[in-house]
Design a protein around this motif. Structure first.
Motif, PDB file in Angstrom:
ATOM      1  N   GLU A 134       0.825  -1.206   0.000  1.00  0.00           N
ATOM      2  CA  GLU A 134       0.000   0.000   0.000  1.00  0.00           C
ATOM      3  C   GLU A 134       0.861   1.260   0.000  1.00  0.00           C
ATOM      4  O   GLU A 134       0.501   2.270  -0.602  1.00  0.00           O
ATOM      5  CB  GLU A 134      -0.963   0.014   1.195  1.00  0.00           C
ATOM      6  CG  GLU A 134      -1.921  -1.177   1.272  1.00  0.00           C
ATOM      7  CD  GLU A 134      -2.878  -1.314   0.091  1.00  0.00           C
ATOM      8  OE1 GLU A 134      -2.704  -0.620  -0.941  1.00  0.00           O
ATOM      9  OE2 GLU A 134      -3.803  -2.135   0.195  1.00  0.00           O
ATOM     10  N   GLU A 197     -11.535  -5.062  -1.307  1.00  0.00           N
ATOM     11  CA  GLU A 197     -10.520  -5.375  -2.324  1.00  0.00           C
ATOM     12  C   GLU A 197     -10.925  -6.519  -3.246  1.00  0.00           C
ATOM     13  O   GLU A 197     -10.808  -6.401  -4.463  1.00  0.00           O
ATOM     14  CB  GLU A 197      -9.167  -5.645  -1.655  1.00  0.00           C
ATOM     15  CG  GLU A 197      -8.579  -4.355  -1.083  1.00  0.00           C
ATOM     16  CD  GLU A 197      -7.262  -4.542  -0.365  1.00  0.00           C
ATOM     17  OE1 GLU A 197      -6.974  -5.672   0.066  1.00  0.00           O
ATOM     18  OE2 GLU A 197      -6.532  -3.555  -0.217  1.00  0.00           O
ATOM     19  N   GLU A 231      -2.676  -6.216  -5.189  1.00  0.00           N
ATOM     20  CA  GLU A 231      -4.015  -6.286  -4.602  1.00  0.00           C
ATOM     21  C   GLU A 231      -4.518  -7.715  -4.572  1.00  0.00           C
ATOM     22  O   GLU A 231      -5.088  -8.163  -3.584  1.00  0.00           O
ATOM     23  CB  GLU A 231      -5.001  -5.415  -5.397  1.00  0.00           C
ATOM     24  CG  GLU A 231      -4.761  -3.924  -5.268  1.00  0.00           C
ATOM     25  CD  GLU A 231      -4.990  -3.406  -3.869  1.00  0.00           C
ATOM     26  OE1 GLU A 231      -4.070  -2.729  -3.357  1.00  0.00           O
ATOM     27  OE2 GLU A 231      -6.029  -3.675  -3.269  1.00  0.00           O
ATOM     28  N   HIS A 234      -2.706  -9.470  -1.542  1.00  0.00           N
ATOM     29  CA  HIS A 234      -3.062  -9.187  -0.143  1.00  0.00           C
ATOM     30  C   HIS A 234      -4.573  -9.170   0.108  1.00  0.00           C
ATOM     31  O   HIS A 234      -5.002  -9.225   1.257  1.00  0.00           O
ATOM     32  CB  HIS A 234      -2.346  -7.934   0.381  1.00  0.00           C
ATOM     33  CG  HIS A 234      -2.752  -6.639  -0.228  1.00  0.00           C
ATOM     34  ND1 HIS A 234      -1.868  -5.789  -0.850  1.00  0.00           N
ATOM     35  CD2 HIS A 234      -3.947  -6.023  -0.289  1.00  0.00           C
ATOM     36  CE1 HIS A 234      -2.507  -4.717  -1.269  1.00  0.00           C
ATOM     37  NE2 HIS A 234      -3.770  -4.836  -0.948  1.00  0.00           N
TER      38      HIS A 234
END
Ligand SMILES: [Fe+2]
Ligand SMILES: [Fe+2]
Lengths: 500, 86
Positions: A134, A197, A231, A234
């Motif tokens: 991030e 996400e 993305e 995680h």
């Protein structure tokens, strides 16, 4: 000396739970921060992250990703993609960067909370990489638009947006504060990584990467794909956490967190991605309508992952799917009509050909949204642009902070969903938004919408100009029609041809 | 006489809007103020109709000459503005 294969040491190395001697377990891991909901530490040890990596592997792969994205940027720096792209495309870039770049720092803080307070060693491991991901996303999405600042001042909002009280920035902060910044480690695993996400970020990034390639903006396409690969790794933190909660009798609470997060994520993506896909993307580059995209990714794929985990569909699922037909059209009209309040220039996206496409994808569009655009178009054709400018504020939802709006014209169904709580009257866009508030009124009740602030005298002078000053929109930054109203001429030609 | 904010939900428009009116305004005056922000902007004019005011969800309209302070309307209540024959 030969190195062991990762599989041979990983399970031992990640088992980093220990028994504290100087403080109690409850002091080391307070329930408020872990969100374990009373599920004891040892129950979390079955947590098994589907994606495994080690620090050296992570560093090597991330280095390659960065090198790839930065070298595409460097190679194309002298190309004229930016100048030659349709202005609607530049608007997509501006809205994306402003709404997302600093939100990545918020996501980094959230990952850090899982690193410290996650109950499962595997979760803490994965979140350590997620936290670094991030950070990279924030940095890279600030660095790339920075190059455009001298060409176009609105790109400054990639960094500036979150530091202002611009209304869309308030909306983004409100949602991200709720989902990432002020939640426990477990709540974050569920709400940020699983719901937000897996459900939605994937979609924004996959959709945008495809659109960017189609438009010829390979710099942005490679940036976005690079982020997307992080993305999709995680985002997998949430699934096993949900499994632990469900296996230990906490399904109802897990479901509630998922339902809140999906509803909040939907609003953000509806206003950000919806108008991008169906209005700002030039007609010739559109692959799918927003509705088709949502049906494929959310109904087709995300629905499956909810069911596979043993969760139910949210209670409002059918209501949300019904919104695919209209909500983003209403948001688009709001964005365009209140365009001075944006840091990007929205494309109207309603030329005769665009309207044909909209009618085909959304039967009935002409008799509903088209009716309002008819009036707007006529005013522009007849030299009355002042009537296409707002003179008052829209009422914004006390949950989403986005204007309360729905279908106009023949299908008129606009409605307030009010709630009186402790003597204060709140307004919501839908039953879903109101339901979120009712889940935890103390959490939300004191927030003031932009309209509340206006009525409390915090905005002066008390008019639209005062509101623009309050939102920190400087001349040269305020939004205007992306194409300088040239699209209106396409309506004049047939009118002229008919008269001749 | 006092400034009084209500919410306009105007028939055929797409959005709720803030409407600052006055407690002494009649319903016709409140309707005219609401029309200013919708009619001719996103809603086509209907010169043969009058715009009547009611609470969201009500069937019944307020009398056209009723003054705001006589109606019991609360600040920031959502009012519907509907095209009617009279
Ligand atoms: Fe990210
Ligand atoms: Fe992420």
């Amino acid at each position: 000396m030969a190195l062991l294969d990762r599989a041979e040491w990983y399970d031992i190395a990640r088992a980093t739970n220990w028994t504290p001697k100087y403080v109690s377990q409850a002091e080391l891991f307070p329930d408020l921060m872990t969100g374990a909901q009373g599920v004891p530490m040892e129950k979390w040890e079955v947590y098994d992250e589907p994606y495994k990596t080690s620090y050296p592997e992570y560093v090597r792969i991330q280095r390659e990703k960065d090198a790839g994205a930065y070298s595409v940027k460097a190679a194309l720096e002298r190309s004229r993609i930016f100048e030659d792209a349709d202005p609607g495309w530049r608007s997509i870039l501006k809205s994306h960067y402003g709404a997302i770049a600093l939100g990545e720092y918020a996501a980094m803080s959230a990952e850090a909370r899982m690193v410290r307070f996650g109950q499962a060693p595997g979760m803490r491991n994965m979140a350590t990489f997620g936290m670094m991901d991030e950070n990279r996303h924030a940095q890279i999405q600030l660095f790339f638009p920075h190059e455009y600042c001298p060409k176009d001042r609105q790109f400054d909002w990639a960094h500036k947006a979150y530091h202002t009280n611009e209304w869309a920035a308030i909306a983004a902060r409100h949602a991200f504060d709720d989902l990432f910044m002020s939640r426990s480690a477990t709540d974050i695993a569920v709400m940020l990584t699983f719901a937000f996400e897996t459900g939605f970020t994937n979609m924004q990034f996959l959709g945008l990467a495809a659109d960017a390639a189609e438009t010829g903006d390979f710099t942005f396409a490679s940036l976005i794909s690079s982020i997307q690969t992080d993305e999709s790794r995680h985002a997998q933190i949430g699934g096993p956490a949900l499994q632990v909660l469900i296996a230990n009798g906490r399904k109802a609470e897990a479901q509630r967190l998922v339902d809140i997060a999906i509803a909040r994520a939907w609003r953000i993506f509806c206003i950000l991605t919806g108008p991008s896909m169906d209005y700002n993307t030039p007609l010739e580059h559109r692959k799918q309508s927003f509705k088709e995209f949502m049906q494929e990714w959310i109904v087709g794929q995300f629905e499956r992952s909810l069911i596979d985990l043993g969760l139910d569909l949210p209670w409002y699922w059918e209501k949300m799917i019904a919104e695919f037909d209209y909500q983003h059209h209403a948001y688009q009209m709001g964005l365009w009509f209140w365009r001075p309040t944006l840091w990007w220039n929205p494309a109207a996206g309603v030329t005769p050909e665009c309207r044909e496409w909209l009618e085909e994808k959304y039967p009935g569009w002409n008799a509903t949204f088209g009716k309002c655009w008819d009036v707007i178009t006529d005013n522009l054709l007849n030299g009355r642009p002042e009537l296409t400018a707002p003179e008052t504020l829209p009422i914004v939802c006390n949950m989403s902070q986005i204007p309360i709006c729905a279908v106009p014209g023949d299908g008129w169904n606009v409605k307030d969903y009010p709630l009186e709580h402790e003597g204060r009257l709140y307004h919501f866009n839908s039953e879903i938004d109101r339901w979120i508030f009712e889940q935890d009124p103390a959490r939300y009740r004191d927030h003031m919408t932009l309209v509340d602030r206006f009525l409390a005298g915090k905005i002066s002078p008390p008019n639209l100009l005062g509101a623009l000053i309050y939102m920190n929109l400087q001349p040269g930054e305020m939004g205007d029609d992306a194409h300088g109203y040239s699209w209106v001429e396409k309506f004049r030609e047939p009118a002229k041809a008919a008269a001749e | 006489m006092a400034l009084f904010p209500v919410i306009s939900n105007f028939q055929y428009d797409f959005v709720l809007q803030l409407l600052p009116v006055d407690t002494d305004n009649t319903m016709d005056e409140v309707a005219a103020a609401a029309a200013h922000h919708s009619v001719g902007r996103r809603v086509a004019p209907r010169p043969d109709k009058v715009v009547r005011v009611r609470r969201q969800g009500d069937e019944q309209f307020f009398p056209r000459d009723a003054r705001l302070h006589e109606t019991g309307i609360k600040p920031m209540e959502t009012l519907e503005f509907i095209f009617c024959d009279r």
